[in-house]
Scaffold this motif. Structure first.
Motif, mmCIF file in Angstrom:
data_model
loop_
_atom_site.group_PDB
_atom_site.id
_atom_site.type_symbol
_atom_site.label_atom_id
_atom_site.label_comp_id
_atom_site.label_asym_id
_atom_site.label_seq_id
_atom_site.Cartn_x
_atom_site.Cartn_y
_atom_site.Cartn_z
ATOM 1 N N GLY A 106 -8.597 2.065 -51.590
ATOM 2 C CA GLY A 106 -7.906 0.777 -51.642
ATOM 3 C C GLY A 106 -6.448 0.912 -52.039
ATOM 4 N N THR A 107 -6.177 1.757 -53.038
ATOM 5 C CA THR A 107 -4.792 1.931 -53.474
ATOM 6 C C THR A 107 -3.932 2.559 -52.382
ATOM 7 N N THR A 108 -4.473 3.588 -51.724
ATOM 8 C CA THR A 108 -3.711 4.256 -50.662
ATOM 9 C C THR A 108 -3.501 3.331 -49.469
ATOM 10 N N TYR A 109 -4.497 2.542 -49.136
ATOM 11 C CA TYR A 109 -4.346 1.600 -48.024
ATOM 12 C C TYR A 109 -3.257 0.571 -48.312
ATOM 13 N N LEU A 110 -3.264 0.015 -49.509
ATOM 14 C CA LEU A 110 -2.236 -0.971 -49.856
ATOM 15 C C LEU A 110 -0.847 -0.337 -49.891
ATOM 16 N N LEU A 111 -0.772 0.897 -50.375
ATOM 17 C CA LEU A 111 0.526 1.575 -50.391
ATOM 18 C C LEU A 111 1.030 1.824 -48.966
ATOM 19 N N ARG A 147 3.005 -4.281 -36.521
ATOM 20 C CA ARG A 147 2.710 -3.045 -35.787
ATOM 21 C C ARG A 147 2.756 -1.820 -36.705
ATOM 22 N N ARG A 148 3.760 -1.762 -37.573
ATOM 23 C CA ARG A 148 3.914 -0.589 -38.429
ATOM 24 C C ARG A 148 3.036 -0.648 -39.680
ATOM 25 N N GLY A 149 2.864 -1.848 -40.250
ATOM 26 C CA GLY A 149 2.096 -1.957 -41.489
ATOM 27 C C GLY A 149 0.642 -1.530 -41.345
ATOM 28 N N PRO A 150 -0.137 -2.145 -40.452
ATOM 29 C CA PRO A 150 -1.534 -1.721 -40.288
ATOM 30 C C PRO A 150 -1.670 -0.276 -39.820
ATOM 31 N N ASN A 154 -3.955 1.903 -42.222
ATOM 32 C CA ASN A 154 -5.241 2.421 -41.738
ATOM 33 C C ASN A 154 -5.301 3.944 -41.800
ATOM 34 N N ASN A 155 -4.237 4.613 -41.392
ATOM 35 C CA ASN A 155 -4.226 6.073 -41.432
ATOM 36 C C ASN A 155 -4.282 6.601 -42.870
#
Length: 231
Positions: A106-111, A147-150, A154-155
């Motif tokens: 969760g932390t890495t995804y939000l970052l 486009r850039r955020g998700p 996700n990656n």
């Protein structure tokens, strides 16, 4: 009523009170008790005896303690069994595997989502002409952000998910918790992430993620040592 009472009891109602003008005299020679004296304050000997720590024999505290024998054991804070993810017993219980998985992913995804959103925001402003109306600028910025955020979020979440699972699995297999687990988990996570692009892409991604994991291990150890020195 007074004469009736006197005839009934045979006593005069005024027999208990002295006649007017006479002084009252006590019928007993026992004096009234004097006021009690104030208790004496503590002396210097009493204070010194209270402050001085009592001497005791630790072997007499409890026979089951066996403090006098050679069987006294100590808890080792460096025991790997107390440091592995999910070991909720021991001197240093840690978070469970599911806690680490949810926290890191969760932390890495939000970052990644925040970083990608900032990247898309600047890219949208840069690629939009200055003479364009404000509505077109807003639409272009939102398109680049979405486009850039998700994409980065996700990656980054997938990498964190694979890294956490591999790190916990390697720690369980080796029975130790050290920086080698993180570095190896980073290499494997990067290679797995780019496994569909061929061996070369797997090697490049594994090397990059391994370097990032190693840097994270060094920074984390330095922060822990600095905190221990402060304590």
């Amino acid at each position: 009523m007074a004469s009736f009472w006197n005839a009934l009891t045979g006593k005069s109602s005024n027999s208990h009170f002295p006649p007017p003008g006479s002084s009252f005299s006590s019928t007993t020679d026992t004096p009234y008790p004097s006021s009690p004296s104030a208790p004496a304050g503590p002396t210097a000997e009493d204070l010194s005896a209270f402050i001085t720590a009592p001497t005791y024999d630790p072997t007499s505290l409890h026979p089951l303690a066996d403090l006098a024998g050679d069987t006294l054991t100590y808890i080792s804070l460096d025991d790997p069994s107390t440091l592995l993810p999910g070991s909720n017993t021991g001197a240093l219980p840690s978070r469970s595997f599911t806690d680490d998985l949810c926290y890191s992913t969760g932390t890495t995804y939000l970052l990644g989502l925040s970083t990608g959103g900032l990247w898309g925001f600047t890219e949208g402003l840069r690629k939009t002409p200055r003479s364009a109306p404000s509505k077109i600028k807003l639409n272009a910025v939102l398109n680049h952000i979405t486009r850039r955020g998700p994409f980065l979020g996700n990656n980054a979440g997938v990498l964190a998910l694979a890294f956490t699972c591999l790190n916990a699995g390697i720690g369980k297999l080796r029975g130790e918790v050290d920086g080698a687990n993180g570095v190896l988990a980073g290499v494997l996570a990067g290679a797995l992430w780019k496994s569909t692009r061929g061996p070369r892409a797997m090697a490049v991604a594994g090397g990059l993620t391994g370097m990032v994991a190693g840097l994270w291990q060094v920074v984390g150890r330095a922060l822990r040592e600095e905190r221990e020195e402060r304590e």
